[in-house]
Design a protein around this motif. Sequence first.
Motif, PDB file in Angstrom:
ATOM      1  N   VAL A 113       0.674  -1.334  -0.179  1.00 11.86           N
ATOM      2  CA  VAL A 113      -0.047  -0.029  -0.024  1.00 11.86           C
ATOM      3  C   VAL A 113       0.747   1.357   0.091  1.00 11.86           C
ATOM      4  O   VAL A 113       0.755   2.035  -0.957  1.00 11.86           O
ATOM      5  CB  VAL A 113      -0.945  -0.023   1.290  1.00 11.86           C
ATOM      6  CG1 VAL A 113      -1.672   1.431   1.393  1.00 11.86           C
ATOM      7  CG2 VAL A 113      -2.026  -1.246   0.972  1.00 11.86           C
ATOM      8  N   LEU A 114       1.785   1.268   0.751  1.00 13.52           N
ATOM      9  CA  LEU A 114       2.713   2.490   0.921  1.00 13.52           C
ATOM     10  C   LEU A 114       3.607   2.456  -0.351  1.00 13.52           C
ATOM     11  O   LEU A 114       3.668   3.712  -0.897  1.00 13.52           O
ATOM     12  CB  LEU A 114       3.823   2.302   2.156  1.00 13.52           C
ATOM     13  CG  LEU A 114       5.126   3.306   2.290  1.00 13.52           C
ATOM     14  CD1 LEU A 114       4.224   4.357   2.385  1.00 13.52           C
ATOM     15  CD2 LEU A 114       5.924   3.026   3.264  1.00 13.52           C
ATOM     16  N   GLY A 232       1.778  10.485   2.192  1.00  9.62           N
ATOM     17  CA  GLY A 232       1.084  10.378   3.491  1.00  9.62           C
ATOM     18  C   GLY A 232      -0.477  10.379   3.590  1.00  9.62           C
ATOM     19  O   GLY A 232      -1.134   9.681   4.379  1.00  9.62           O
ATOM     20  N   GLY A 233      -1.099  11.349   2.673  1.00  9.31           N
ATOM     21  CA  GLY A 233      -2.384  11.646   2.756  1.00  9.31           C
ATOM     22  C   GLY A 233      -3.096  10.232   2.383  1.00  9.31           C
ATOM     23  O   GLY A 233      -4.207   9.922   2.735  1.00  9.31           O
ATOM     24  N   ALA A 234      -2.601   9.454   1.024  1.00  5.88           N
ATOM     25  CA  ALA A 234      -3.254   8.480   0.563  1.00  5.88           C
ATOM     26  C   ALA A 234      -3.187   7.122   1.773  1.00  5.88           C
ATOM     27  O   ALA A 234      -3.977   6.557   1.762  1.00  5.88           O
ATOM     28  CB  ALA A 234      -2.518   8.030  -0.521  1.00  5.88           C
ATOM     29  N   VAL A 235      -2.124   6.866   2.521  1.00  4.79           N
ATOM     30  CA  VAL A 235      -1.845   5.978   3.341  1.00  4.79           C
ATOM     31  C   VAL A 235      -2.698   6.283   4.606  1.00  4.79           C
ATOM     32  O   VAL A 235      -3.556   5.351   5.173  1.00  4.79           O
ATOM     33  CB  VAL A 235      -0.376   6.108   3.879  1.00  4.79           C
ATOM     34  CG1 VAL A 235      -0.304   5.032   5.281  1.00  4.79           C
ATOM     35  CG2 VAL A 235       0.856   5.681   2.785  1.00  4.79           C
ATOM     36  N   LEU A 236      -2.846   7.638   5.146  1.00  4.51           N
ATOM     37  CA  LEU A 236      -3.870   7.868   6.085  1.00  4.51           C
ATOM     38  C   LEU A 236      -5.222   7.639   5.697  1.00  4.51           C
ATOM     39  O   LEU A 236      -6.042   7.026   6.517  1.00  4.51           O
ATOM     40  CB  LEU A 236      -3.700   9.549   6.701  1.00  4.51           C
ATOM     41  CG  LEU A 236      -2.406   9.702   7.167  1.00  4.51           C
ATOM     42  CD1 LEU A 236      -2.327  11.393   7.387  1.00  4.51           C
ATOM     43  CD2 LEU A 236      -2.237   8.959   8.555  1.00  4.51           C
ATOM     44  N   VAL A 237      -5.667   8.025   4.335  1.00  5.00           N
ATOM     45  CA  VAL A 237      -7.004   7.537   3.851  1.00  5.00           C
ATOM     46  C   VAL A 237      -7.197   6.056   3.980  1.00  5.00           C
ATOM     47  O   VAL A 237      -8.508   5.460   4.356  1.00  5.00           O
ATOM     48  CB  VAL A 237      -7.117   7.987   2.594  1.00  5.00           C
ATOM     49  CG1 VAL A 237      -8.446   7.316   1.802  1.00  5.00           C
ATOM     50  CG2 VAL A 237      -7.413   9.489   2.362  1.00  5.00           C
ATOM     51  N   SER A 238      -5.964   5.282   3.540  1.00  2.03           N
ATOM     52  CA  SER A 238      -6.241   3.739   3.719  1.00  2.03           C
ATOM     53  C   SER A 238      -6.436   3.382   5.095  1.00  2.03           C
ATOM     54  O   SER A 238      -7.438   2.269   5.378  1.00  2.03           O
ATOM     55  CB  SER A 238      -4.908   3.260   2.970  1.00  2.03           C
ATOM     56  OG  SER A 238      -4.939   2.011   3.212  1.00  2.03           O
ATOM     57  N   ILE A 239      -5.667   3.752   6.058  1.00  2.28           N
ATOM     58  CA  ILE A 239      -5.563   3.323   7.254  1.00  2.28           C
ATOM     59  C   ILE A 239      -7.232   3.671   7.945  1.00  2.28           C
ATOM     60  O   ILE A 239      -7.880   2.956   8.691  1.00  2.28           O
ATOM     61  CB  ILE A 239      -4.800   3.847   8.141  1.00  2.28           C
ATOM     62  CG1 ILE A 239      -3.273   3.547   7.665  1.00  2.28           C
ATOM     63  CG2 ILE A 239      -5.099   3.835   9.742  1.00  2.28           C
ATOM     64  CD1 ILE A 239      -2.236   4.124   8.504  1.00  2.28           C
ATOM     65  N   LEU A 240      -7.780   5.028   7.592  1.00  2.46           N
ATOM     66  CA  LEU A 240      -9.052   5.127   8.102  1.00  2.46           C
ATOM     67  C   LEU A 240     -10.163   4.465   7.473  1.00  2.46           C
ATOM     68  O   LEU A 240     -10.788   3.970   8.185  1.00  2.46           O
ATOM     69  CB  LEU A 240      -9.208   6.891   7.478  1.00  2.46           C
ATOM     70  CG  LEU A 240     -10.731   7.403   7.799  1.00  2.46           C
ATOM     71  CD1 LEU A 240     -10.849   7.349   9.564  1.00  2.46           C
ATOM     72  CD2 LEU A 240     -10.805   8.657   7.495  1.00  2.46           C
TER      73      LEU A 240
END
Length: 307
Positions: A113-114, A232-240
Motif C-alpha cells: 500500500v505504501l 502520507g495522505g493516501a496512506v492515512l486514507v487507507s488506514i481510516l
Amino acid sequence: MTERSGHTSGHTPGEALLDAIEPGAGPSAETSFVRDPLSWRSELRRQWGRRRTTWAFGLLLALPLVLVASFAFGQRSNNNRGGTTTRIFDLAQSGAANFSLVLVFLASELLLVLLAALFCGDAVPSEASWSSLRYLLIAPVQRARLLTSKLVIGVASTLAATIVLPAWGLFVGGIAYGWDPLTNPIGENLEWAQFLPRLALAMGYIFVTLLPIGAIAFWLGTRSDAPLAAVGGAVLVSILLNILDQLDALDPYRNAFPGHYSREWQDALAVSPDWNDMAHGVLWSLVWAVAFTMLAYRRFRRTDILS
C-alpha cells in the motif's frame, strides 16, 4: 500549485529543467524536446533512477531475508503460545510455497500500500519541488500527456513490486526451507502446477486492489507541492477506511470501501475457491481508481502551476 485562471508563465534555472527532460542532456535538449516531448522512456529512466525507488525495492527485497533471520532466531524460543498465528508462521518454514504466501500476507497489509502511494503520488509534486513542473508545461507538452506519463510509470512500478515480492519470496523460501508445495493450516495441499497459476491470480488481484490507493495518491499529488502530503495522505486514507470497515453499523455501505475486499486474494489459493468476493473487489477497486484518476486530470487541467 494554486487555483487561478489563465496560463502558466515564468522561468526557472535552465540546467535543472533540462535535466528534467532528459538527465544529462546537453544544450540541444530543448530542440529534441520539441520533437519528442516527455517520452515514457525518459520518464521511466528518471523515476527508476531516483533514490526513493532504489530504497523502496531494496526494502522489498530485504523483507524475506529479515523473515528468514527472524524464524532462525525464533526457533530457540517457546512456540507453544500464539494459537493460529503461531501455526501460520510455523507453516511458513515448511517450504517455498508457504513462505511466499506468508510474505505476501504480511506485505499486502501495509508495505505494498505504501509503495503504491509512493510511486503514484510522488511523481507530480516532486516536479514542483524541483522547480521543473512549470518549465514542462511552458514547453510544448500537453498536461494530459504529462499526467499520463507520470501515472503509467507509477502504475508500472507498483505492478513490478507485486511481481518481485512473491518471486523473490519463492526463491528465498526455497533456498531456506526447500521446495515443498503449499500446505494450508487444515492440511490440504496445492501442488506446484496448481499453486503457481493461483499465486499469479492472487497477485493480480492484489495489484488491482492497490489501484484505488495509487489513484488517491495521484489525485492528492495534483493538489500539493509536497510529495509527503500526497503519499502520507493516501496512506492515512487507507488506514481510516480500514478502521471504518470494522464497524458493523456501516453495513452494507462499507462493502463499497476500496479496501473492503483487499484480503479476498486468499480465496484464489483455496482448494475449492469462491470467486464471488474477488469479483466484487475487482469491480469496486476499478470504480474508485477510475473516479480519482478522473478527478486528478480534471484538477490538473484547471490549475495554474506557480511552483
